[in-house]
Design a protein around this motif. Structure first.
Motif, PDB file in Angstrom:
ATOM      1  N   LEU A   1       0.841  -1.194   0.000  1.00 17.81           N
ATOM      2  CA  LEU A   1       0.000   0.000   0.000  1.00 17.81           C
ATOM      3  C   LEU A   1       0.881   1.250   0.000  1.00 17.81           C
ATOM      4  O   LEU A   1       1.129   1.844   1.051  1.00 17.81           O
TER       5      LEU A   1
ATOM      6  N   LYS B   1      -3.079   5.553   3.694  1.00 14.98           N
ATOM      7  CA  LYS B   1      -2.483   4.221   3.691  1.00 14.98           C
ATOM      8  C   LYS B   1      -2.347   3.649   5.100  1.00 14.98           C
ATOM      9  O   LYS B   1      -2.599   2.460   5.312  1.00 14.98           O
TER      10      LYS B   1
ATOM     11  N   CYS C   1      -4.108   0.410   6.504  1.00 19.86           N
ATOM     12  CA  CYS C   1      -3.239  -0.630   7.065  1.00 19.86           C
ATOM     13  C   CYS C   1      -3.712  -1.027   8.464  1.00 19.86           C
ATOM     14  O   CYS C   1      -3.841  -2.208   8.789  1.00 19.86           O
TER      15      CYS C   1
ATOM     16  N   VAL D   1      -1.487  -1.661  -4.286  1.00 19.31           N
ATOM     17  CA  VAL D   1      -2.698  -0.832  -4.292  1.00 19.31           C
ATOM     18  C   VAL D   1      -2.330   0.571  -3.836  1.00 19.31           C
ATOM     19  O   VAL D   1      -1.782   0.752  -2.744  1.00 19.31           O
TER      20      VAL D   1
ATOM     21  N   PRO E   1      -3.758   3.621  -2.389  1.00 19.38           N
ATOM     22  CA  PRO E   1      -5.035   3.993  -1.777  1.00 19.38           C
ATOM     23  C   PRO E   1      -5.249   5.504  -1.754  1.00 19.38           C
ATOM     24  O   PRO E   1      -4.299   6.287  -1.698  1.00 19.38           O
TER      25      PRO E   1
END
Length: 302
Positions: A128, A136, A140, A226, A228
């Motif tokens: 991420l 992030k 997380c 990813v 984010p």
């Protein structure tokens, strides 16, 4: 060899050595907030004998002179080097975390290091990356409270030899509104006291799950990247990112890609080859986000 967790006296005397992922770190400070933060948030980590060779020796100390008493400040020292200007005394424990990030990202070139959180499920790593404010760390923190294993909140370490992600699980840094969001959603989590008026606003640290710490020697295969972005009142959106674009984005977020030269290029190319990459917009529905990522990783052949 690990020992029982120490009292603050061991930290104050400079005899405290802790194992965090692949690193042994000596922490030396007489500042109560640093000692309290270590004792509370690092209680699941292995303590090493005081004479252990250390990768990093860090100290949190007060400046000499009037600043010991008037508008008190704190310094971060790496070995005998003081790389930063002093910060207000109240920021001592976050300063330890920020300084340790600097040490690892600047002096651990056996890894390709990317500014990204990374979590694991069934041996597969979800990376991420994100600039400050992207959400992030919030994502997380939510994922590791939904059955994911924390590998790192800030620094993704990619082993140059194997291409695997090497865990360095530490407390998760939360800022501003994220603190309330995570504390309200996951009330059983343990947090450090909130420190206000830092350069990042209000900050606190969330204790990592003990299981993530215990499994810090278990690497993971990178499978998904990813990027984010938190957007309030939006629906979940997952949009594929071309590999060439993902490569350039991760290179820009790497601390040592250019330092490693050709080896950095090869490691990054291997990382991108093994991963699908996506832009991800979310609105705080963490369960739905977790389910979506699980579904995608389940479809990946490791």
């Amino acid at each position: 060899m690990s020992g029982s967790f120490p009292t603050s006296d061991l930290i104050a005397s400079g005899q405290f050595v802790i194992r965090i992922g692949p690193f042994s770190i000596r922490i030396h400070s007489a500042i109560p907030s640093v000692q309290q933060g270590i004792l509370e948030l690092y209680s699941a980590y292995s303590i090493l004998p005081p004479d252990t060779f250390c990768d990093f020796y860090v100290r949190l100390i007060q400046p000499s002179g009037v600043r010991r008493f008037f508008r008190k400040q704190v310094l971060f020292a790496y070995d005998q080097f003081i790389p930063f200007k002093p910060l207000p005394y109240a920021q001592a424990f976050p300063f330890f975390e920020w300084g340790l990030n600097w040490c690892i990202s600047g002096y651990s070139h056996r890894f390709l290091i990317v500014h990204a959180a990374v979590v694991e499920r069934n041996g597969k790593a979800l990376i991420l990356p994100g600039a400050p404010g992207s959400g992030k760390s919030t994502l997380c923190a939510a994922l590791i409270n939904n059955g994911w294993r924390l590998l790192s909140d800030e620094l993704t370490l990619v082993d140059r030899a194997t291409g695997h992600v090497v865990p360095v699980p530490r407390p998760v840094s939360l800022k501003n509104e994220s603190i309330t969001v995570i504390a309200d959603t996951f009330p059983s989590c343990q947090f450090s006291p909130i420190v206000h008026d830092t350069l990042k606003g209000s900050v606190c640290l969330m204790k990592p799950p003990a299981d993530s710490v215990v499994k810090a020697d278990q690497t993971a295969i990178p499978c998904m990247v990813v990027f984010p972005k938190y957007q309030a009142e939006s629906s979940l959106s997952l949009t594929a990112v071309p590999r060439a674009e993902a490569f350039m984005r991760l290179a820009d977020l790497s601390f040592n890609y250019s330092v490693l030269g050709a080896q950095g290029f090869e490691t990054m190319a291997g990382l991108i080859k093994s991963c699908e990459a996506y832009d991800f917009i979310y609105d705080g529905d963490f369960n739905q986000a977790s389910d979506l990522f699980v579904q995608f990783l389940d479809d990946v052949q490791s």
